[in-house]
Design a protein around this motif. Structure first.
Motif, PDB file in Angstrom:
ATOM      1  N   ALA A  77     -11.090   1.895   0.219  1.00  0.00           N
ATOM      2  CA  ALA A  77     -11.126   0.481  -0.177  1.00  0.00           C
ATOM      3  C   ALA A  77      -9.822  -0.220   0.207  1.00  0.00           C
ATOM      4  CB  ALA A  77     -11.350   0.368  -1.680  1.00  0.00           C
ATOM      5  N   THR A  78      -9.949  -1.489   0.577  1.00  0.00           N
ATOM      6  CA  THR A  78      -8.791  -2.340   0.824  1.00  0.00           C
ATOM      7  C   THR A  78      -8.596  -3.252  -0.376  1.00  0.00           C
ATOM      8  OG1 THR A  78     -10.107  -4.084   1.883  1.00  0.00           O
ATOM      9  CG2 THR A  78      -9.299  -2.305   3.293  1.00  0.00           C
ATOM     10  N   ASP A  79      -7.477  -3.941  -0.417  1.00  0.00           N
ATOM     11  CA  ASP A  79      -7.194  -4.819  -1.550  1.00  0.00           C
ATOM     12  C   ASP A  79      -8.156  -5.999  -1.626  1.00  0.00           C
ATOM     13  OD1 ASP A  79      -5.133  -3.225  -2.395  1.00  0.00           O
ATOM     14  OD2 ASP A  79      -3.575  -4.345  -1.327  1.00  0.00           O
ATOM     15  N   ASP A  80      -8.786  -6.365  -0.493  1.00  0.00           N
ATOM     16  CA  ASP A  80      -9.711  -7.493  -0.503  1.00  0.00           C
ATOM     17  C   ASP A  80     -11.161  -7.071  -0.734  1.00  0.00           C
ATOM     18  OD1 ASP A  80     -10.333  -6.297   1.875  1.00  0.00           O
ATOM     19  OD2 ASP A  80      -9.720  -7.972   3.150  1.00  0.00           O
ATOM     20  N   GLY A  81     -11.369  -5.801  -1.090  1.00  0.00           N
ATOM     21  CA  GLY A  81     -12.704  -5.346  -1.436  1.00  0.00           C
ATOM     22  C   GLY A  81     -13.491  -4.731  -0.305  1.00  0.00           C
ATOM     23  N   ASP A  82     -12.975  -4.744   0.909  1.00  0.00           N
ATOM     24  CA  ASP A  82     -13.672  -4.125   2.037  1.00  0.00           C
ATOM     25  C   ASP A  82     -13.445  -2.614   1.995  1.00  0.00           C
ATOM     26  OD1 ASP A  82     -15.175  -3.891   4.290  1.00  0.00           O
ATOM     27  OD2 ASP A  82     -13.795  -4.945   5.627  1.00  0.00           O
ATOM     28  N   ARG A  83     -14.172  -1.890   2.806  1.00  0.00           N
ATOM     29  CA  ARG A  83     -14.004  -0.437   2.916  1.00  0.00           C
ATOM     30  C   ARG A  83     -13.949  -0.077   4.396  1.00  0.00           C
ATOM     31  NH1 ARG A  83     -14.791   2.841  -1.311  1.00  0.00           N
ATOM     32  NH2 ARG A  83     -15.699   4.524  -0.064  1.00  0.00           N
ATOM     33  N   LEU A  84     -12.886   0.614   4.777  1.00  0.00           N
ATOM     34  CA  LEU A  84     -12.666   0.953   6.172  1.00  0.00           C
ATOM     35  C   LEU A  84     -12.338   2.430   6.303  1.00  0.00           C
ATOM     36  CD1 LEU A  84     -10.358  -2.036   7.245  1.00  0.00           C
ATOM     37  CD2 LEU A  84     -12.818  -1.820   7.651  1.00  0.00           C
ATOM     38  N   ALA A  85     -12.595   2.969   7.500  1.00  0.00           N
ATOM     39  CA  ALA A  85     -12.207   4.339   7.798  1.00  0.00           C
ATOM     40  C   ALA A  85     -10.719   4.362   8.128  1.00  0.00           C
ATOM     41  CB  ALA A  85     -13.020   4.880   8.966  1.00  0.00           C
ATOM     42  N   PRO A  86      -9.914   5.141   7.426  1.00  0.00           N
ATOM     43  CA  PRO A  86      -8.486   5.192   7.744  1.00  0.00           C
ATOM     44  C   PRO A  86      -8.259   5.845   9.089  1.00  0.00           C
ATOM     45  CG  PRO A  86      -9.036   6.876   6.134  1.00  0.00           C
ATOM     46  CD  PRO A  86     -10.268   6.041   6.316  1.00  0.00           C
ATOM     47  N   THR A  87      -7.194   5.444   9.752  1.00  0.00           N
ATOM     48  CA  THR A  87      -6.869   6.008  11.053  1.00  0.00           C
ATOM     49  C   THR A  87      -5.393   6.360  11.089  1.00  0.00           C
ATOM     50  OG1 THR A  87      -7.142   5.704  13.445  1.00  0.00           O
ATOM     51  CG2 THR A  87      -6.282   3.825  12.199  1.00  0.00           C
ATOM     52  N   VAL A  88      -4.995   7.038  12.142  1.00  0.00           N
ATOM     53  CA  VAL A  88      -3.601   7.436  12.294  1.00  0.00           C
ATOM     54  C   VAL A  88      -2.710   6.192  12.337  1.00  0.00           C
ATOM     55  CG1 VAL A  88      -1.961   8.577  13.816  1.00  0.00           C
ATOM     56  CG2 VAL A  88      -4.229   9.546  13.487  1.00  0.00           C
ATOM     57  N   GLY A  89      -1.638   6.211  11.552  1.00  0.00           N
ATOM     58  CA  GLY A  89      -0.730   5.083  11.483  1.00  0.00           C
ATOM     59  C   GLY A  89      -0.966   4.172  10.301  1.00  0.00           C
ATOM     60  N   ASP A  90      -2.112   4.326   9.638  1.00  0.00           N
ATOM     61  CA  ASP A  90      -2.399   3.502   8.463  1.00  0.00           C
ATOM     62  C   ASP A  90      -1.433   3.832   7.328  1.00  0.00           C
ATOM     63  OD1 ASP A  90      -4.462   1.611   8.824  1.00  0.00           O
ATOM     64  OD2 ASP A  90      -5.990   3.179   8.813  1.00  0.00           O
ATOM     65  N   TRP A  91      -1.231   2.839   6.446  1.00  0.00           N
ATOM     66  CA  TRP A  91      -0.501   3.040   5.202  1.00  0.00           C
ATOM     67  C   TRP A  91      -1.511   3.079   4.057  1.00  0.00           C
ATOM     68  CZ3 TRP A  91       4.457   4.391   4.866  1.00  0.00           C
ATOM     69  CH2 TRP A  91       5.311   4.092   5.934  1.00  0.00           C
ATOM     70  N   LEU A  92      -1.383   4.076   3.207  1.00  0.00           N
ATOM     71  CA  LEU A  92      -2.244   4.209   2.039  1.00  0.00           C
ATOM     72  C   LEU A  92      -1.396   4.144   0.772  1.00  0.00           C
ATOM     73  CD1 LEU A  92      -4.568   7.203   3.033  1.00  0.00           C
ATOM     74  CD2 LEU A  92      -4.990   4.763   3.367  1.00  0.00           C
ATOM     75  N   ARG A  93      -1.902   3.429  -0.205  1.00  0.00           N
ATOM     76  CA  ARG A  93      -1.298   3.464  -1.535  1.00  0.00           C
ATOM     77  C   ARG A  93      -2.084   4.470  -2.366  1.00  0.00           C
ATOM     78  NH1 ARG A  93      -2.487  -1.232  -3.308  1.00  0.00           N
ATOM     79  NH2 ARG A  93      -4.003  -0.586  -4.895  1.00  0.00           N
ATOM     80  N   VAL A  94      -1.409   5.511  -2.803  1.00  0.00           N
ATOM     81  CA  VAL A  94      -2.056   6.577  -3.552  1.00  0.00           C
ATOM     82  C   VAL A  94      -1.390   6.673  -4.924  1.00  0.00           C
ATOM     83  CG1 VAL A  94      -2.688   9.019  -3.590  1.00  0.00           C
ATOM     84  CG2 VAL A  94      -2.487   7.826  -1.402  1.00  0.00           C
ATOM     85  N   ASP A  95      -2.170   6.443  -5.976  1.00  0.00           N
ATOM     86  CA  ASP A  95      -1.648   6.566  -7.338  1.00  0.00           C
ATOM     87  C   ASP A  95      -2.767   6.997  -8.271  1.00  0.00           C
ATOM     88  OD1 ASP A  95      -3.192   4.261  -7.786  1.00  0.00           O
ATOM     89  OD2 ASP A  95      -1.491   2.933  -7.441  1.00  0.00           O
ATOM     90  N   GLU A  96      -2.515   6.893  -9.574  1.00  0.00           N
ATOM     91  CA  GLU A  96      -3.499   7.379 -10.538  1.00  0.00           C
ATOM     92  C   GLU A  96      -4.802   6.595 -10.509  1.00  0.00           C
ATOM     93  OE1 GLU A  96      -0.852   4.337 -12.328  1.00  0.00           O
ATOM     94  OE2 GLU A  96      -0.565   6.221 -11.237  1.00  0.00           O
ATOM     95  N   THR A  97      -4.780   5.381  -9.950  1.00  0.00           N
ATOM     96  CA  THR A  97      -6.000   4.566  -9.893  1.00  0.00           C
ATOM     97  C   THR A  97      -6.856   4.894  -8.684  1.00  0.00           C
ATOM     98  OG1 THR A  97      -4.922   2.776  -8.665  1.00  0.00           O
ATOM     99  CG2 THR A  97      -4.778   2.705 -11.071  1.00  0.00           C
ATOM    100  N   GLY A  98      -6.321   5.647  -7.756  1.00  0.00           N
ATOM    101  CA  GLY A  98      -7.087   5.985  -6.562  1.00  0.00           C
ATOM    102  C   GLY A  98      -6.294   5.734  -5.286  1.00  0.00           C
ATOM    103  N   THR A  99      -7.015   5.578  -4.181  1.00  0.00           N
ATOM    104  CA  THR A  99      -6.415   5.378  -2.859  1.00  0.00           C
ATOM    105  C   THR A  99      -6.843   4.028  -2.318  1.00  0.00           C
ATOM    106  OG1 THR A  99      -6.498   7.762  -2.435  1.00  0.00           O
ATOM    107  CG2 THR A  99      -6.208   6.323  -0.531  1.00  0.00           C
ATOM    108  N   ALA A 100      -5.881   3.260  -1.798  1.00  0.00           N
ATOM    109  CA  ALA A 100      -6.177   1.937  -1.239  1.00  0.00           C
ATOM    110  C   ALA A 100      -5.523   1.812   0.128  1.00  0.00           C
ATOM    111  CB  ALA A 100      -5.688   0.832  -2.168  1.00  0.00           C
TER     112      ALA A 100
END
Length: 337
Positions: free
Chosen positions: A42-65
């Motif tokens: 999931a992205t912050d704007d509600g979309d869902r995308l396949a992550p790719t090399v070079g992406d930044w992910l926010r990972v915390d107790e709420t999940g991955t964005a």
């Protein structure tokens, strides 16, 4: 950057390997992050995308964005789907790697340059195996004639020729991605720039062509703070481009088209056609015009497919909203009619 930000260094089916934002020095082991069943984030704007090399992910107790991408190198996917595939994200420089032996394919270079301009990153052409041809400078001049406003470097890894100019691009924080055909020497180039073997390489086949070795995209952090992304060889590249990207790659053709007498000139025999005049005088090569037409046609087709998909998704979204609204109006246990 916040401690919960991670960069994707490799994307596999169902999971990604990531490094923390403060651990991109090549000395840390990647962490595995499992994805949802659909492989999307999931992205912050509600979309869902396949992550790719070079992406930044926010990972915390709420999940991955998935964090917003500053740049993205994307290609059209094969088959009937109108989806596009992100090859790399948040990149600064696209190294368009092409071999001098066998002879470079100008059409492929134009195609990759169009993708590079579309990404928002800066393209740089790297012509490998300069030690295997008698006139690398002459061949580079032919490539430079179609790689307008792009730096073109001839390199030979065994002799270290031309590598200093590429090493100068490896400034701290910069991310470079190497794209090109199988056997062009991308992995060998990445190893040379890294200063040690970080990617597997293969020898030359009996016909003199390089062997394909890379089977996945991978981000390699360098000791100096730059990052390199190696990619598998690309046999066919579906174009995802806008008019600006095509006009940049084919600035010479776009300039001629703007000089035609009629704004809707099809460049097929109309009076006052500047492109036809340039063909007749030899100023413009027929191959160059054919390449422009082919890529423009592919880009227009992909745009139409994408538009149909977006309309369908919007229609499905409103159907879902309507059903939820009707369900809320009925209330729990309320009969339908």
């Amino acid at each position: 950057m916040p401690a919960d930000l991670f960069r994707v260094v490799r994307a596999d089916k169902g999971a990604v390997l990531v490094l923390p934002a403060d651990g991109l020095d090549g000395a840390h082991e990647p962490r595995r992050v499992t994805l949802d069943r659909d492989g999307l984030v999931a992205t912050d704007d509600g979309d869902r995308l396949a992550p790719t090399v070079g992406d930044w992910l926010r990972v915390d107790e709420t999940g991955t964005a998935l964090q917003p991408r500053t740049t993205a190198l994307v290609r059209d996917t094969a088959g009937a789907t109108s989806r596009v595939q992100a090859l790399a994200a948040n990149i600064d420089i696209v190294l368009v790697v092409e071999h001098l032996d066998p002879d470079p394919q100008l059409g492929r270079i134009e195609r990759l340059l169009t993708l590079a301009w579309r990404s928002g990153a800066t393209p740089v052409v790297v012509l490998t195996k300069a030690d295997l041809v008698p006139d690398p400078d002459g061949m580079a001049a032919e490539v430079a004639a179609v790689a307008l406003a792009v730096d073109v470097h001839t390199v030979s890894v065994p002799t270290d020729q031309g590598l200093d100019a590429l090493r100068a691009l490896l400034v701290p924080g910069a991310t470079l991605v190497a794209v090109g055909p199988s056997g062009a020497g991308k992995s060998t180039l990445v190893n040379a720039l890294a200063g040690h073997d970080v990617m597997e390489t293969g020898g030359r086949r009996a016909d003199g062509r390089g062997r394909h070795t890379t089977t996945h995209r991978e981000l390699v952090p360098l000791a100096g703070g730059a990052m390199l992304i190696d990619t598998p060889g690309i046999r066919g590249v579906g174009v995802v481009a806008d008019a600006a990207a095509l006009d940049t790659t084919f600035a010479d053709v776009a300039e001629l088209a703007a000089a035609c007498r009629f704004a809707d000139c099809h460049h097929a025999g109309e009076p006052g056609c500047a492109i036809q005049a340039a063909l007749d005088s030899g100023e413009l090569a027929e191959r160059r015009l054919d390449s422009w037409r082919r890529l423009a046609k592919e880009a227009a087709y992909q745009a139409r497919r994408s538009d149909v998909r977006l309309r369908a998704e919007e229609r499905d979204r409103w159907k879902k909203i309507t059903k939820e609204y009707q369900r809320g109006m009925r209330g729990p246990g309320r009969p339908r009619g």
